[in-house]
Design an enzyme around this catalytic site. Sequence first.
Site, short mmCIF file in Angstrom:
data_model
loop_
_atom_site.label_atom_id
_atom_site.label_comp_id
_atom_site.label_asym_id
_atom_site.label_seq_id
_atom_site.Cartn_x
_atom_site.Cartn_y
_atom_site.Cartn_z
N HIS A 373 11.54 -19.55 96.52
CA HIS A 373 10.83 -18.42 95.91
C HIS A 373 10.76 -17.18 96.79
O HIS A 373 10.05 -16.24 96.46
CB HIS A 373 9.39 -18.80 95.57
CG HIS A 373 9.25 -19.85 94.51
ND1 HIS A 373 9.10 -19.55 93.18
CD2 HIS A 373 9.27 -21.19 94.60
CE1 HIS A 373 9.00 -20.67 92.49
NE2 HIS A 373 9.10 -21.69 93.33
N LYS A 564 -1.02 -6.86 91.90
CA LYS A 564 -0.29 -8.00 92.48
C LYS A 564 -0.84 -8.17 93.89
O LYS A 564 -1.64 -7.35 94.35
CB LYS A 564 1.21 -7.73 92.52
CG LYS A 564 1.60 -6.36 93.11
CD LYS A 564 3.11 -6.14 93.11
CE LYS A 564 3.69 -5.68 91.81
NZ LYS A 564 4.52 -6.66 91.15
N ARG A 565 -0.42 -9.23 94.60
CA ARG A 565 -0.85 -9.35 95.99
C ARG A 565 -0.46 -8.11 96.78
O ARG A 565 0.53 -7.45 96.48
CB ARG A 565 -0.20 -10.60 96.63
CG ARG A 565 -0.86 -11.90 96.26
CD ARG A 565 -2.31 -11.96 96.69
NE ARG A 565 -2.42 -12.20 98.12
CZ ARG A 565 -2.76 -13.36 98.64
NH1 ARG A 565 -3.03 -14.41 97.87
NH2 ARG A 565 -2.84 -13.51 99.95
N LYS A 570 5.86 -4.91 98.68
CA LYS A 570 5.55 -4.57 97.28
C LYS A 570 5.21 -3.08 97.13
O LYS A 570 5.10 -2.58 96.02
CB LYS A 570 4.42 -5.44 96.75
CG LYS A 570 4.80 -6.94 96.69
CD LYS A 570 3.64 -7.78 96.19
CE LYS A 570 3.90 -9.29 96.28
NZ LYS A 570 4.74 -9.80 95.18
N THR A 672 6.73 -11.90 88.15
CA THR A 672 6.43 -12.41 86.80
C THR A 672 5.41 -11.49 86.13
O THR A 672 5.34 -11.42 84.91
CB THR A 672 5.87 -13.85 86.85
OG1 THR A 672 4.90 -13.92 87.90
CG2 THR A 672 6.97 -14.85 87.11
N LYS A 676 4.86 -9.97 82.14
CA LYS A 676 3.59 -9.98 81.39
C LYS A 676 3.28 -8.60 80.84
O LYS A 676 2.88 -8.45 79.68
CB LYS A 676 2.44 -10.46 82.29
CG LYS A 676 2.58 -11.93 82.69
CD LYS A 676 1.67 -12.33 83.85
CE LYS A 676 2.20 -13.63 84.46
NZ LYS A 676 1.62 -13.91 85.78
C1 26V Z 1 3.50 -19.32 100.41
C2 26V Z 1 2.52 -19.80 101.26
C3 26V Z 1 1.26 -20.26 100.68
C4 26V Z 1 0.16 -20.52 101.63
C5 26V Z 1 0.54 -20.91 103.00
C6 26V Z 1 1.77 -20.34 103.54
C7 26V Z 1 2.77 -19.85 102.60
C8 26V Z 1 3.99 -19.42 103.03
C9 26V Z 1 4.95 -18.97 102.20
C10 26V Z 1 4.72 -18.90 100.89
C11 26V Z 1 5.81 -18.40 100.05
C12 26V Z 1 5.36 -17.85 98.80
C13 26V Z 1 6.53 -17.41 98.01
C14 26V Z 1 6.12 -16.77 96.73
O1 26V Z 1 4.99 -16.78 96.36
N1 26V Z 1 7.09 -16.22 96.05
C15 26V Z 1 6.90 -15.56 94.79
O2 26V Z 1 7.27 -16.51 93.78
C16 26V Z 1 7.16 -15.97 92.47
C17 26V Z 1 7.48 -17.08 91.50
O3 26V Z 1 8.80 -17.47 91.63
C18 26V Z 1 8.10 -14.78 92.33
O4 26V Z 1 7.95 -14.25 91.05
C19 26V Z 1 7.79 -13.72 93.37
O5 26V Z 1 8.74 -12.69 93.32
C20 26V Z 1 7.80 -14.34 94.75
O6 26V Z 1 7.36 -13.41 95.73
#
Ligand code: 26V
Length: 827
Positions: A373, A564-565, A570, A672, A676
């Site tokens: 992702h 968004k975050r 972004k 996403t 929406k």
């Molecule tokens: C998440 C986390 C969560 C908590 C702890 C550490 C950590 C490290 C890396 C990540 C990666 C998160 C990747 C992510 O959220 N990607 C998003 O995924 C969406 C669904 O596919 C996509 O629409 C977004 O473009 C993308 O940024």
Amino acid sequence: MDSTTPEALAGMRETASPATLPADTLKADILWHVLYSLGRDNERPDRQTVFRALALALRDRLVEKWIASQRAIYAKSSKRVYYLSLEFLPGPFLRQNLIALGLEKEARDALTELGFTLDDVAGEEWEPGLGNGGLGRLASCYLDSMAALRLPAYGYGIRYAFGIFHQLIRDGQQVERADNWLRGGQHWEFERTHYMHPVRFYGSVREWVDEQGRLRHTLEGGSTVMAMACDMFIPGYRNDYVLNMRLWAAKSSREFEFSFFNTGDYIGAVEKKIRDENISMVLYPNDEAPEGKELRLKQQFFLVSATMQDIVRRFRKKGVAWDQFPRKNVIHLNETHPAVAIPELMRLLVDEELLPWEEAWYICVRTFAYTNHTVLPEALEVWPEELFRKVLPRHLQIIYEINRRFLHDVRRQFPHDPGLLARVSLIHEGEQRFVRMSHLAIVGSFSVNGVSAHHSNIIKESIFNEFYKIFPERFNNKTNGITPRRWLRQCNPTLAWLITEHIGTEWLTDLEQLKKLEPYAESAGFQKAWMEVRLRNKQKLAEYIHAKNGITILPESLYDVHVKRFHEYKRQLLNILHVITLYNRIRRDPDAGIVPRTFIFGGKAAPGYYMAKHIIQLINAVGYTINTDPRVGDMLKVVFLQNYCVTLAERIMPATDLSEQISTAGMEASGTGNMKFALNGAITIGTHDGANIEMLEHVGDENLFLFGLLSHEVEDLRRQGYNPRTFYETDSELREVLDMISGGYFSPGDPHMFRDIVESLLNHGDRYMVLADFRSYAYRQQDAARAYLDQPGWARRSMLNTARMGFFSSDRSMGEYARDIWGVEGV
Ligand code: 26V
């Protein structure tokens, strides 16, 4: 007879078989639960009590359908899909469940009789924030679609006691508050207090040789924590099919407590219990930058170990040989976070089932599939080898053995590229060694997919190019999607109704049907009805903003929304630079004829992400200056809505005119939110990134405002040496904006407050190319404003956006996963 007496209620329940519970039993069921499940007086229950009772009444219906669905899966002996994710972001359940069960009207009637409205009662629900953003929300859209498609699937995750923090804006800054979502009691889930699996951490590995001369490995010592199952139900849309999302909660193991008790250390025993139960205490709030903490690794293994025990238990019931495992099960890894499932399955097969390594590996690489992702280098997960060895010593050994064999094969396949081995190794070698989780996930899976066409190409061509050369057949794309039940039917009921009036209800389960709206795009009458619905939605959001922020906005103004975050890639910063540009134009010439706009921002920053928090503060400061400047009046308003979450997104999507999707090209895997907004009739202003590109292909370039560098131009520019200062020097409007920020225009009490933001752009390389894209963004914004002045034209664009979003349904995504990756069909 008085319908609130226990006898009357019990009678009403008995006479109705729950599968066909008619309307008036819903009211009876609510009152029954008020009394017997919640222990409250059912003569005049309060709103919160009614909400909880209604949830319990719906849970009754869900659990029956779930049991029936499970029986059907068993009976058909279907291949099962296990979707493992450290995050799920389901949003509020009440309306979603009512819609899926077809009980919305009944609930309204029942609540009216009890003296409440559905809106009020639904407002009592506190959403489970068990995810950070896109990744967790995607997992929940996918569960909704798996249920709609009747797939034999299970979601597996962690029941964090504290979800994503609650965000407050105090003095213009983000403040985090703990999200104690379980406080209100658990009405949607079943806690399986007698259903637990042991999970073992730490300890050391003893190697020994058994009677038959086999080398064996046994974990000794260490500590055990129990995983308790909590099930939540996900109903399919009006199809009587229900899936479950099983979330694990950590519970202390009894043996350990007793051993402490036996030594007389009572307090020690309790402390141990608390430490153990910490594992599922809190969701890590930083996406895109893993923290590398021991507790996080334990969370990952906790999910994996408990889930694998569940999977194996179900498989064993069948009594078939292990080599049939991949024919009966597929395990999907949502990002690398649950990737320790690969060495865990190897451990089960080799150490416990005593299968030869080759056979076990053959099973493994036919069982796992992995979705990536993100391509941000800092988000790629790695673990210090030392930490890994301490927490999961046997798994580290297994990873080394996987790596040894893998590198051996690579060496044979590519004998003339000695550097390759170090680059693809599962272990990063350097001063410190790290386990590379993405490499483990790729080597251990039969399928690796990205989440948009663009992102999947980047994966193949750059970040995982060498793996693509080694395993070309594994790589594929599955463009993300969103569920139309929540993101149109539920959040925008009036628009959904207008659509249904014209094309019927089929779009709810076949979103491509929205194409049938296209002929209406030219109809003046339909355009008018469409814009009236949108205006009403905008009025409602204006009321909400007035109530929450005390700001009065014009419903007729252009709502330009960026939610968004918060992350530098972004580029909320690019947006606010443009806002300031408009402000300056108004200051120079109040009659400049600027289209009245309301800029709406929302989103959380990771608590430790300094720059993201600082940009939130800048936006609030700019908002304060602009909103209180009498020269500006209604021309411009800037609103920051605190605590962006699913519930808030549901309010915002239907009321947006212009959707900001402006990441630096090549950095947003898919997005996403973009889908929406467009599904609800917003028009996108965006870069050539993620799924924006496919949205453009579907809606056509007259209906989407594209701007900025392409990903390869971003790379070229970086390679050639990007100098952000040239843009500062040659663009006087941009220069004015940056000088105002660094000179304290928006922070008169502390003129240096935002200087470092400007520094990051001018003196620290502007990693996200904000300045390079500024001018083309400002031009495109002008095009958008001009387009908005032509309201019939805007109405047409808006309708065509909705009409052409069919492809972006998560039903389509799940259909592709089921057919191309999982090899499963609906039950
Ligand atoms: C998440 C986390 C969560 C908590 C702890 C550490 C950590 C490290 C890396 C990540 C990666 C998160 C990747 C992510 O959220 N990607 C998003 O995924 C969406 C669904 O596919 C996509 O629409 C977004 O473009 C993308 O940024």
